[in-house]
Design a protein around this motif. Structure first.
Motif, PDB file in Angstrom:
ATOM      1  N   ILE A  90       0.935  -1.241  -0.027  1.00 50.04           N
ATOM      2  CA  ILE A  90       0.053  -0.034  -0.017  1.00 50.04           C
ATOM      3  C   ILE A  90       0.680   1.341   0.095  1.00 50.04           C
ATOM      4  CG2 ILE A  90      -1.532   1.353   1.371  1.00 50.04           C
ATOM      5  CD1 ILE A  90      -2.891  -1.418   2.444  1.00 50.04           C
ATOM      6  N   VAL A  91       0.727   2.157  -0.996  1.00 46.96           N
ATOM      7  CA  VAL A  91       1.415   3.481  -1.203  1.00 46.96           C
ATOM      8  C   VAL A  91       0.362   4.380  -1.313  1.00 46.96           C
ATOM      9  CG1 VAL A  91       2.976   4.474  -2.386  1.00 46.96           C
ATOM     10  CG2 VAL A  91       3.285   2.120  -2.467  1.00 46.96           C
ATOM     11  N   PRO A  92       0.178   5.251  -0.225  1.00 45.70           N
ATOM     12  CA  PRO A  92      -0.625   6.508  -0.234  1.00 45.70           C
ATOM     13  C   PRO A  92      -0.157   7.414  -1.382  1.00 45.70           C
ATOM     14  CG  PRO A  92       0.091   5.936   1.975  1.00 45.70           C
ATOM     15  CD  PRO A  92       0.933   4.964   1.117  1.00 45.70           C
ATOM     16  N   LEU A  93      -1.422   7.999  -1.999  1.00 45.07           N
ATOM     17  CA  LEU A  93      -1.092   8.962  -3.166  1.00 45.07           C
ATOM     18  C   LEU A  93      -1.836  10.084  -2.810  1.00 45.07           C
ATOM     19  CD1 LEU A  93      -0.280   9.532  -5.813  1.00 45.07           C
ATOM     20  CD2 LEU A  93      -2.383   8.264  -6.878  1.00 45.07           C
ATOM     21  N   VAL A  94      -1.219  11.358  -3.168  1.00 43.12           N
ATOM     22  CA  VAL A  94      -1.711  12.613  -3.001  1.00 43.12           C
ATOM     23  C   VAL A  94      -1.950  13.326  -4.556  1.00 43.12           C
ATOM     24  CG1 VAL A  94      -1.759  15.010  -2.266  1.00 43.12           C
ATOM     25  CG2 VAL A  94      -0.686  13.112  -0.743  1.00 43.12           C
ATOM     26  N   LEU A  95      -3.155  13.848  -4.895  1.00 45.29           N
ATOM     27  CA  LEU A  95      -3.093  14.344  -6.084  1.00 45.29           C
ATOM     28  C   LEU A  95      -3.540  15.801  -6.019  1.00 45.29           C
ATOM     29  CD1 LEU A  95      -3.385  14.082  -9.314  1.00 45.29           C
ATOM     30  CD2 LEU A  95      -5.932  13.858  -8.847  1.00 45.29           C
ATOM     31  N   ALA A  96      -2.607  16.871  -6.888  1.00 47.56           N
ATOM     32  CA  ALA A  96      -2.804  18.039  -6.773  1.00 47.56           C
ATOM     33  C   ALA A  96      -3.644  18.193  -8.086  1.00 47.56           C
ATOM     34  CB  ALA A  96      -1.479  18.934  -6.982  1.00 47.56           C
ATOM     35  N   SER A  97      -5.085  18.594  -7.838  1.00 49.89           N
ATOM     36  CA  SER A  97      -6.085  18.735  -8.691  1.00 49.89           C
ATOM     37  C   SER A  97      -6.327  20.257  -8.965  1.00 49.89           C
ATOM     38  CB  SER A  97      -7.271  18.170  -8.561  1.00 49.89           C
ATOM     39  OG  SER A  97      -8.125  18.251  -9.866  1.00 49.89           O
ATOM     40  N   ALA A 127      -5.078   1.693  -0.628  1.00 52.85           N
ATOM     41  CA  ALA A 127      -4.361   2.851  -0.035  1.00 52.85           C
ATOM     42  C   ALA A 127      -4.906   4.041   0.058  1.00 52.85           C
ATOM     43  CB  ALA A 127      -3.169   3.081  -1.190  1.00 52.85           C
ATOM     44  N   PRO A 128      -4.487   4.785   1.023  1.00 57.52           N
ATOM     45  CA  PRO A 128      -5.125   6.072   1.425  1.00 57.52           C
ATOM     46  C   PRO A 128      -4.911   7.031   0.187  1.00 57.52           C
ATOM     47  CG  PRO A 128      -3.741   5.491   3.206  1.00 57.52           C
ATOM     48  CD  PRO A 128      -3.380   4.361   2.045  1.00 57.52           C
ATOM     49  N   VAL A 129      -5.811   7.828  -0.327  1.00 57.57           N
ATOM     50  CA  VAL A 129      -5.651   8.810  -1.543  1.00 57.57           C
ATOM     51  C   VAL A 129      -6.305  10.079  -0.894  1.00 57.57           C
ATOM     52  CG1 VAL A 129      -5.799   7.057  -3.189  1.00 57.57           C
ATOM     53  CG2 VAL A 129      -7.848   8.161  -2.561  1.00 57.57           C
ATOM     54  N   HIS A 130      -5.680  11.115  -1.384  1.00 58.15           N
ATOM     55  CA  HIS A 130      -5.912  12.554  -1.024  1.00 58.15           C
ATOM     56  C   HIS A 130      -5.961  13.566  -2.342  1.00 58.15           C
ATOM     57  CE1 HIS A 130      -4.686  11.390   3.041  1.00 58.15           C
ATOM     58  NE2 HIS A 130      -3.901  10.832   2.390  1.00 58.15           N
ATOM     59  N   VAL A 131      -7.280  13.949  -2.653  1.00 57.88           N
ATOM     60  CA  VAL A 131      -7.451  14.697  -3.956  1.00 57.88           C
ATOM     61  C   VAL A 131      -7.585  16.225  -3.308  1.00 57.88           C
ATOM     62  CG1 VAL A 131      -8.647  15.220  -5.982  1.00 57.88           C
ATOM     63  CG2 VAL A 131      -8.217  12.823  -5.206  1.00 57.88           C
ATOM     64  N   LEU A 132      -6.625  17.090  -3.878  1.00 54.67           N
ATOM     65  CA  LEU A 132      -6.722  18.355  -3.310  1.00 54.67           C
ATOM     66  C   LEU A 132      -7.014  19.286  -4.462  1.00 54.67           C
ATOM     67  CD1 LEU A 132      -3.749  18.673  -1.064  1.00 54.67           C
ATOM     68  CD2 LEU A 132      -5.905  17.904  -0.446  1.00 54.67           C
ATOM     69  N   ARG A 133      -8.291  19.841  -4.784  1.00 57.53           N
ATOM     70  CA  ARG A 133      -8.550  20.890  -5.567  1.00 57.53           C
ATOM     71  C   ARG A 133      -8.003  22.222  -5.274  1.00 57.53           C
ATOM     72  NH1 ARG A 133     -14.840  19.601  -8.131  1.00 57.53           N
ATOM     73  NH2 ARG A 133     -14.207  17.626  -9.120  1.00 57.53           N
ATOM     74  N   LEU A 134      -7.108  22.606  -5.930  1.00 56.28           N
ATOM     75  CA  LEU A 134      -6.285  23.887  -5.750  1.00 56.28           C
ATOM     76  C   LEU A 134      -6.900  24.991  -6.548  1.00 56.28           C
ATOM     77  CD1 LEU A 134      -2.816  22.491  -5.624  1.00 56.28           C
ATOM     78  CD2 LEU A 134      -4.509  22.546  -3.793  1.00 56.28           C
ATOM     79  N   PRO A 135      -6.842  26.098  -5.703  1.00 54.69           N
ATOM     80  CA  PRO A 135      -7.325  27.586  -6.588  1.00 54.69           C
ATOM     81  C   PRO A 135      -5.913  27.947  -7.156  1.00 54.69           C
ATOM     82  CG  PRO A 135      -7.298  27.945  -4.256  1.00 54.69           C
ATOM     83  CD  PRO A 135      -6.773  26.405  -4.415  1.00 54.69           C
ATOM     84  N   ASN A 136      -6.169  29.546  -7.385  1.00 51.45           N
ATOM     85  CA  ASN A 136      -4.885  29.928  -7.773  1.00 51.45           C
ATOM     86  C   ASN A 136      -3.811  29.971  -6.866  1.00 51.45           C
ATOM     87  OD1 ASN A 136      -5.716  31.289 -10.533  1.00 51.45           O
ATOM     88  ND2 ASN A 136      -7.316  31.984  -8.984  1.00 51.45           N
ATOM     89  N   VAL A 137      -2.579  29.194  -7.014  1.00 54.23           N
ATOM     90  CA  VAL A 137      -1.431  29.041  -5.999  1.00 54.23           C
ATOM     91  C   VAL A 137      -0.451  30.287  -6.356  1.00 54.23           C
ATOM     92  CG1 VAL A 137       0.072  27.694  -4.923  1.00 54.23           C
ATOM     93  CG2 VAL A 137      -2.091  26.558  -5.691  1.00 54.23           C
ATOM     94  N   PHE A 138       0.196  30.780  -5.505  1.00 52.08           N
ATOM     95  CA  PHE A 138       1.103  31.910  -5.628  1.00 52.08           C
ATOM     96  C   PHE A 138       2.455  31.787  -4.614  1.00 52.08           C
ATOM     97  CE2 PHE A 138      -1.402  34.045  -2.428  1.00 52.08           C
ATOM     98  CZ  PHE A 138      -0.505  34.712  -1.852  1.00 52.08           C
ATOM     99  N   GLY A 139       3.294  32.487  -5.162  1.00 52.12           N
ATOM    100  CA  GLY A 139       4.303  32.315  -3.975  1.00 52.12           C
ATOM    101  C   GLY A 139       5.694  32.387  -4.892  1.00 52.12           C
TER     102      GLY A 139
END
Length: 369
Positions: A90-97, A127-139
């Protein structure tokens, strides 16, 4: 026995978000493994061997050919999950959507399909999955003229270039890179997932005005309240786009036979900071204030401060030097001056609780005898 080092695979490691994440992970002792977009299936399998988590940042959002949305966002995501499923663990997965996944556009559909692929991987493997719906990211390190209006404004304004604003009243939501990175690090180190935030709301016109104010502060010396919130994040971002040859800027000094005086920093509600010098034997000051207060810090040399109460006539004197790093405060109703009693030039940093107003200076001459 030492604890095993956490290993995190990162796609899109060379991009804006990826560069920030790779650095943040290394700061925390995490082994960050960059996953090249061009890796073939065998290479993906090898790179994922031993990783404890994968953060999938790579994607396509402005291709020359719309067909690249499918290959870059959907096909590559499928290859990622297939390689992870083939690890036999099991390999957790994070998706930057993206918030654009809610829109019926080629890009939005490709991000939504990628989300479905990641969720299906979680159901299939446990596997744990994390889907993050991102707005306008700045930096820092975001590409101007690409997908961040903040990056474009900061880059252009820092270089004296024009910015294009079609609708100053249009509002956007902004997520600061450090807040997003904190969310990724939390998932990597604790498995806890939460929507990254806060998401700041601001109009395009106000955004441009704030960034111009950062630029103009070098001449006005008035700095915005840059210690917290959106202004703090925008200020840090703006400075990251200042060219190295412009890292420093001059101050205007007023010089006479006593020494020089220069204002250094002004604020809207917390006064200003200045610096002055005095040659050996020179006395500066000889005035009192009704409400204005000041703090003096000798950073070079030796000084004698004298005080006289304007009603009672009571006097007081004290000596200090750069060896003591002692703050001397002026008190309303007491006339005061400072004399250089050492052999070298005296340098003093001065904070006043209010900006100097020539119309109401609250500085009344009263030499001490």
């Amino acid at each position: 026995m030492s604890a095993a080092v956490l290993r995190v695979g990162v796609t899109g490691a060379g991009g804006f978000i990826g560069s920030n994440l790779m650095l943040a992970l290394s700061e925390r002792g995490v082994e960050a493994v960059g996953i090249p977009h061009k890796a073939d299936d065998a290479q993906l399998s090898d790179l994922f061997s031993g990783v404890d988590l994968v953060v999938h940042l790579a994607g396509v959002n402005r291709p020359a050919d719309p067909a690249e949305f499918w290959s870059g966002n959907v096909v590559f995501t499928q290859r990622i999950v297939d390689a992870l499923a083939g690890q036999g663990r099991i390999v957790p997965l994070v998706l930057a959507s993206s918030i654009q996944a809610a829109r019926d556009t080629p890009y939005g559909r490709s991000k939504r399909d990628a989300e479905d692929i990641v969720r299906a991987y979680g159901l299939r493997t446990g596997a744990p999955v994390h889907v993050l719906r991102l707005p306008n990211v700045f930096g820092k390190w975001c590409r101007p003229d690409y997908n961040s209006v903040v990056a474009t404004f900061c880059h252009n304004i820092a270089r004296g270039l024009p910015v294009r604003i079609d609708d100053p009243a249009a509002e956007i939501g902004l997520l600061y890179i450090d807040d997003l990175i904190d969310a990724f690090v939390s998932i990597a180190t604790s498995g806890q997932s939460a929507a990254p935030g806060p998401v700041h709301r601001i109009t395009i016109g106000s955004l441009a005005d704030q960034i111009r104010a950062f630029r103009d502060s070098r001449t006005s010396l008035v700095t915005a309240p840059v210690g917290s919130g959106l202004v703090r994040a925008l200020h840090a971002t703006y400075l990251s786009y200042v060219p190295p040859q412009n890292f420093a800027y001059p101050l205007r000094a007023h010089e006479d036979q006593r020494g020089l005086f220069a204002e250094f920093l002004k604020t809207g509600d917390s006064g200003q900071v200045s610096v002055f010098t005095a040659l050996p034997g020179v006395t500066r000051g000889g005035h009192y204030h009704h409400s204005k207060t000041e703090k003096f810090l000798v950073v070079q040399g030796q000084a004698r401060f004298r005080f006289r109460h304007m009603v009672s006539g009571e006097t007081h004197a004290l000596e200090t030097s750069s060896d003591q790093l002692q703050v001397v405060e002026t008190v309303p109703g007491w006339s005061h001056d400072v004399t250089n009693i050492g052999p070298d030039q005296l340098i003093v940093v001065l904070w006043a609780n209010e900006l100097f107003d020539p119309a109401r200076p609250d500085t009344i001459a009263a030499p001490l005898r």
